[in-house]
Design a protein around this motif. Sequence first.
Motif, PDB file in Angstrom:
ATOM      1  N   HIS A   6       0.832  -1.201   0.000  1.00 25.24           N
ATOM      2  CA  HIS A   6       0.000   0.000   0.000  1.00 25.24           C
ATOM      3  C   HIS A   6       0.869   1.254   0.000  1.00 25.24           C
ATOM      4  N   HIS A  10       1.218   4.072  -3.058  1.00 22.15           N
ATOM      5  CA  HIS A  10       0.975   5.493  -2.836  1.00 22.15           C
ATOM      6  C   HIS A  10       2.211   6.324  -3.163  1.00 22.15           C
ATOM      7  N   LEU A  13       2.345   6.666  -6.847  1.00 21.09           N
ATOM      8  CA  LEU A  13       1.354   7.644  -7.277  1.00 21.09           C
ATOM      9  C   LEU A  13       1.847   9.057  -7.021  1.00 21.09           C
ATOM     10  N   ASP A  14       2.423   9.268  -5.857  1.00 22.64           N
ATOM     11  CA  ASP A  14       2.920  10.600  -5.509  1.00 22.64           C
ATOM     12  C   ASP A  14       4.041  11.034  -6.448  1.00 22.64           C
ATOM     13  N   PHE A  47       5.271  13.743   2.016  1.00 24.79           N
ATOM     14  CA  PHE A  47       4.738  12.383   1.904  1.00 24.79           C
ATOM     15  C   PHE A  47       5.385  11.466   2.938  1.00 24.79           C
ATOM     16  N   ALA A  51       3.313   9.813   6.093  1.00 28.41           N
ATOM     17  CA  ALA A  51       3.204   8.358   6.143  1.00 28.41           C
ATOM     18  C   ALA A  51       3.817   7.799   7.425  1.00 28.41           C
ATOM     19  N   CYS A 100      -1.372  11.809  -1.041  1.00 27.31           N
ATOM     20  CA  CYS A 100      -0.778  10.497  -1.330  1.00 27.31           C
ATOM     21  C   CYS A 100      -0.166   9.852  -0.095  1.00 27.31           C
ATOM     22  N   PHE A 107      -6.377   3.935  -2.623  1.00 27.21           N
ATOM     23  CA  PHE A 107      -5.514   4.299  -3.751  1.00 27.21           C
ATOM     24  C   PHE A 107      -6.314   4.948  -4.869  1.00 27.21           C
ATOM     25  N   ALA A 110      -7.216   8.509  -3.863  1.00 31.88           N
ATOM     26  CA  ALA A 110      -6.023   9.360  -3.902  1.00 31.88           C
ATOM     27  C   ALA A 110      -5.626   9.692  -5.339  1.00 31.88           C
ATOM     28  N   SER A 114      -5.680  13.424  -6.965  1.00 32.59           N
ATOM     29  CA  SER A 114      -4.448  13.933  -7.572  1.00 32.59           C
ATOM     30  C   SER A 114      -4.679  14.350  -9.018  1.00 32.59           C
TER      31      SER A 114
END
Length: 210
Positions: A6, A10, A13-14, A47, A51, A100, A107, A110, A114
């Motif tokens: 996960h 992310h 994606l970021d 990020f 996190a 993110c 997901f 997010a 985005s």
Amino acid sequence: MDSLRHLVAHLGLDLTAICLLTFAIYYPRHRRRDLVPAYLALNVALFTIVAALAEVGGSGGMALGFGLFGVLSIIRLRSDAVQHEEVAYYFTTLVLGLICGLPHLGFALAAALSAVLLLVVYAADHPRLFARARRTVITLDTVHTDPATLRADLARRLGEPLHWTVMEIDFVRDLMVVDVRYREPESRPVGQQTGSVEALRPAAPALDAV
């Protein structure tokens, strides 16, 4: 293991979102290289912190992450004068890192959020949007006390004035400094502009406005 996958998803994606924002939208339009590493570093740093705080601090970590977002914004805006469009990119960079980095956000959601951010920035800063609208600070070698005369002079030198603010008047040296929003003409004869135009700078307290 699921938590690690996960987090990796992310993070991917970021990185994808911030690279699109920086290298596909911002730099081709503004060509300011010094802000590229700033955008990338701030995004990834936020990020990482969000996190990490989510893993060790639960809901308290989330609150601290949002607080950190605000602190970073204040520090950045006080440390350097940036243009308004660069402020928009700056906050988008931070928001992407925050969205993110939220571990409990799905997901798909997010990614959708985005994408919305990227599309809004892409459209709002598109070169064809208000393409002829300009802003500049101009120093005139004369003092106009009549707004109609000032408007005519600005129109002759720059284009159609949309709004202006007189920032400074110097009767000793016979000059005035005006912050002008104007519409650039489609074609300008060579040598038409005779005033001296200064580089854009932060607005000073206004003496007058029309």
